[in-house]
Design a protein around this motif. Structure first.
Motif, PDB file in Angstrom:
ATOM      1  N   VAL A  32      -4.057   3.307   7.059  1.00 38.13           N
ATOM      2  CA  VAL A  32      -3.563   2.284   6.501  1.00 38.13           C
ATOM      3  C   VAL A  32      -4.221   1.519   6.051  1.00 38.13           C
ATOM      4  O   VAL A  32      -5.327   1.015   6.551  1.00 38.13           O
ATOM      5  N   SER A  33      -4.115   0.912   4.800  1.00 41.82           N
ATOM      6  CA  SER A  33      -5.136  -0.163   4.336  1.00 41.82           C
ATOM      7  C   SER A  33      -4.304  -1.056   3.052  1.00 41.82           C
ATOM      8  O   SER A  33      -3.383  -0.275   2.285  1.00 41.82           O
ATOM      9  N   GLU A  34      -4.570  -2.317   3.156  1.00 36.55           N
ATOM     10  CA  GLU A  34      -4.001  -2.864   2.043  1.00 36.55           C
ATOM     11  C   GLU A  34      -5.226  -3.641   1.161  1.00 36.55           C
ATOM     12  O   GLU A  34      -5.060  -4.467   0.523  1.00 36.55           O
ATOM     13  N   GLY A  52       1.517  -1.868  -0.574  1.00 33.82           N
ATOM     14  CA  GLY A  52       1.411  -2.157  -2.067  1.00 33.82           C
ATOM     15  C   GLY A  52       0.816  -3.595  -2.371  1.00 33.82           C
ATOM     16  O   GLY A  52       1.071  -4.057  -3.601  1.00 33.82           O
ATOM     17  N   ILE A  53       0.415  -4.213  -1.285  1.00 35.28           N
ATOM     18  CA  ILE A  53       0.091  -5.389  -1.552  1.00 35.28           C
ATOM     19  C   ILE A  53      -0.980  -5.531  -2.936  1.00 35.28           C
ATOM     20  O   ILE A  53      -0.781  -6.367  -3.673  1.00 35.28           O
ATOM     21  N   PRO A  54      -2.193  -4.554  -2.974  1.00 39.10           N
ATOM     22  CA  PRO A  54      -2.887  -4.701  -4.157  1.00 39.10           C
ATOM     23  C   PRO A  54      -2.066  -4.418  -5.465  1.00 39.10           C
ATOM     24  O   PRO A  54      -2.834  -4.859  -6.484  1.00 39.10           O
ATOM     25  N   LEU A  79       8.442   0.492   1.552  1.00 41.36           N
ATOM     26  CA  LEU A  79       9.424  -0.446   1.122  1.00 41.36           C
ATOM     27  C   LEU A  79       9.641  -1.401   1.833  1.00 41.36           C
ATOM     28  O   LEU A  79       9.285  -1.406   3.101  1.00 41.36           O
ATOM     29  N   GLY A  80      10.116  -2.563   1.429  1.00 42.18           N
ATOM     30  CA  GLY A  80      10.680  -3.542   2.172  1.00 42.18           C
ATOM     31  C   GLY A  80       9.694  -4.633   1.780  1.00 42.18           C
ATOM     32  O   GLY A  80      10.065  -5.912   2.310  1.00 42.18           O
ATOM     33  N   GLU A  81       8.481  -4.639   1.482  1.00 40.26           N
ATOM     34  CA  GLU A  81       7.407  -5.649   1.426  1.00 40.26           C
ATOM     35  C   GLU A  81       7.315  -6.145   0.157  1.00 40.26           C
ATOM     36  O   GLU A  81       6.226  -5.996  -0.576  1.00 40.26           O
ATOM     37  N   GLY A  82       8.376  -6.552  -0.373  1.00 40.46           N
ATOM     38  CA  GLY A  82       8.464  -6.872  -2.030  1.00 40.46           C
ATOM     39  C   GLY A  82       8.541  -5.710  -2.932  1.00 40.46           C
ATOM     40  O   GLY A  82       8.738  -5.775  -4.276  1.00 40.46           O
ATOM     41  N   GLU A 103       7.295   7.770  -0.268  1.00 38.98           N
ATOM     42  CA  GLU A 103       7.652   6.439   0.302  1.00 38.98           C
ATOM     43  C   GLU A 103       8.030   6.387   1.411  1.00 38.98           C
ATOM     44  O   GLU A 103       8.667   7.652   2.158  1.00 38.98           O
ATOM     45  N   VAL A 104       7.625   5.352   2.061  1.00 38.27           N
ATOM     46  CA  VAL A 104       8.371   5.383   3.645  1.00 38.27           C
ATOM     47  C   VAL A 104       9.433   4.274   3.578  1.00 38.27           C
ATOM     48  O   VAL A 104       9.113   3.038   3.044  1.00 38.27           O
ATOM     49  N   PRO A 105      10.629   4.611   3.726  1.00 40.20           N
ATOM     50  CA  PRO A 105      11.814   3.616   3.507  1.00 40.20           C
ATOM     51  C   PRO A 105      11.510   2.297   4.449  1.00 40.20           C
ATOM     52  O   PRO A 105      10.954   2.163   5.533  1.00 40.20           O
ATOM     53  N   ASP A 106      12.256   1.172   3.979  1.00 40.56           N
ATOM     54  CA  ASP A 106      12.216  -0.027   4.729  1.00 40.56           C
ATOM     55  C   ASP A 106      12.750   0.173   6.017  1.00 40.56           C
ATOM     56  O   ASP A 106      13.870   0.845   6.388  1.00 40.56           O
ATOM     57  N   GLY A 107      12.087  -0.228   6.936  1.00 42.99           N
ATOM     58  CA  GLY A 107      12.235  -0.352   8.340  1.00 42.99           C
ATOM     59  C   GLY A 107      11.681   0.885   9.345  1.00 42.99           C
ATOM     60  O   GLY A 107      12.021   0.581  10.633  1.00 42.99           O
ATOM     61  N   LEU A 108      11.185   1.750   8.391  1.00 40.90           N
ATOM     62  CA  LEU A 108      10.344   2.925   9.314  1.00 40.90           C
ATOM     63  C   LEU A 108       9.062   2.759   9.282  1.00 40.90           C
ATOM     64  O   LEU A 108       8.305   2.515   8.430  1.00 40.90           O
TER      65      LEU A 108
END
Length: 449
Positions: A32-34, A52-54, A79-82, A103-108
């Motif tokens: 896991v990395s941003e 997906g911050i970068p 998903l979920g962070e913008g 993709e990893v769905p929002d909330g998971l």
């Protein structure tokens, strides 16, 4: 490693593919990395999870291209962070470069994917360990049966899925043996390669290429001279389990050569294997011979040193007589150096130490090695960074649970595993091994750490 198909299936709804992918593709880990450029922290083959911050400040093309250069295994975007949907530019660039995209769905949580990976990786390791243990047992059973050398060669070839040759050296030896027999035409050239790469150089092991296969050869000695060589070939790289099996087969052939000259009892075989650092073979031989193994051992080193309760005597090593004892035996040697109690896997290390102590002062009379591995571990931790020492103590106190350890120390849970890995490298032991954990905890408590 874990296949991408297995990981996607085990992760369920937590990892949804956004494009067709190769299910057989190997994944070496989950990271896991941003960071804008996380590739420099990767070895290759990982599944990279990111929110997906970068991508908010850099182009998806440049981001994916940098990861492709590092040999990334796959990318998963949370998903979920913008992001309500995975950015189309990211998906298209992954397709163009051949990188599987999920993709990893929002909330998971990403942790669900990591747990799925380590569950699969652990299962694979257990299966490999079981296969290797079974192969060790089969090798020892072959050595105990009729025509043992031929049987050992056959079982070894079946275990590695390749060919194996036994090449005796000197007068009075048996004939060359190769399995499978259909490849016997290779024997003359294999013997030539082995003699050139192994026997003439005097080394114990050598590797070379012969008939399109990577070949590993081990010398079979009796302490005085080379009795033969074991050569193994396969159309693939050899792994650690293959190398361990080769050491077991070499040890068995060494003992079989000795038995032809009025060789050792099963107990002496077991002692010799343990002293030479081949615990898997020793344990397999004990099982095949119906011999109950002690939980802990001691090693006695000294010329002519004797003691009641000996489990078996090993061959002299450079003039030093060795005896393997049960740790429960009431050992009162007349001379020599006696090690502290150790497990079967640590017999070889204890042997090296008592031999060194004996050679340093051979006339000092009966002595007991003052060192033990738990005291050595405690000493190392006592002199290391306080932060690392506190992490190890908290990890043991919390029964190897990283989450609880992190809460106790007031740090993020992702900080714990790198620190534990550093400590394990320093100690040369796994803190998740229950024997190691128990011994180290008692030693740390005795020191008041």
């Amino acid at each position: 490693m874990v296949s991408l198909g297995e990981l996607a299936l085990a992760s369920g709804a937590s990892l949804r593919p956004l494009a067709p992918f190769d299910a057989a593709r190997s994944i070496t880990g989950v990271h896991v990395s941003e960071l804008d450029d996380p590739g420099r922290y990767l070895d290759g083959g990982e599944l990279l999870l990111t929110t997906g911050i970068p991508l908010h400040s850099h182009s998806a093309e440049a981001y994916v291209d940098r990861l492709a250069e590092q040999g990334i295994g796959a990318i998963g975007i949370g998903l979920g962070e913008g992001w309500e949907h995975a950015p189309s530019a990211l998906v298209e660039r992954c397709r163009a470069t051949g990188i599987p995209i999920f993709e990893v769905p929002d909330g998971l949580p990403f942790l669900d994917v990591s747990r799925a990976f380590w569950s699969l990786a652990g299962r694979g390791g257990q299966e490999e360990a079981m296969r290797t243990a079974h192969a060790h047992t089969r090798l020892v059973q072959a050595a105990a049966g009729p025509d043992p050398i031929t049987a050992v060669v056959r079982v070894m070839a079946q275990a590695i899925g390749g060919w194996v040759a036994w090449l005796p050296i000197g007068p009075g030896g048996s004939t060359d043996i190769l399995h499978p027999p259909s490849l016997e035409g290779m024997l003359p050239s294999v013997r030539t390669d082995v003699e050139r790469s192994l026997l003439r150089s005097g080394v114990e092991a050598a590797s070379f290429v012969s008939h399109g296969s990577t070949v590993v050869a081990h010398a079979v000695t009796d302490g005085e001279r080379t009795r033969g060589a074991l050569a193994l070939g396969a159309g693939r790289p050899f792994g650690s389990s293959d190398r361990q099996l080769a050491l077991t087969a070499t040890a068995l052939l060494r003992l079989l050569s000795a038995r032809e000259r009025g060789g050792p009892t099963p107990e002496e075989w077991i002692a010799e294997l343990a002293i030479r650092g081949e615990p898997a073979a020793a344990r397999a031989l004990a099982g095949a011979s119906g011999i109950e193994m002690p939980m802990l051992f001691r090693v006695l080193a000294g010329v002519g040193a004797t003691v009641d309760g000996g489990f078996g005597a090993g061959a002299p090593h450079a003039g030093v007589h060795l005896t393997l004892l049960s740790a429960e035996a009431d050992a009162t040697p007349d001379s020599g150096v006696l090690s502290g109690p150790v497990g079967l896997e640590d017999v070889a290390a204890a042997t090296a130490r008592v031999i060194a102590l004996h050679r340093a002062d051979p006339g000092a009379g009966a002595r007991t090695d003052p060192d033990s591995r738990s005291r050595r571990w405690a000493d190392l931790l006592a002199h290391t960074e306080p932060e690392l020492r506190r992490t190890v103590i908290a990890y043991l106190r919390n029964r190897h649970q990283a989450e609880r350890t992190a809460r106790e120390l007031g740090v993020h849970r992702n900080t714990i595993r790198p620190r534990i890995t550093t400590a394990e490298k320093m100690l040369d032991a796994s803190l998740d091994d229950p024997d190691v954990a128990a011994e180290l905890w008692l030693a740390l408590r005795d020191r008041g750490l």
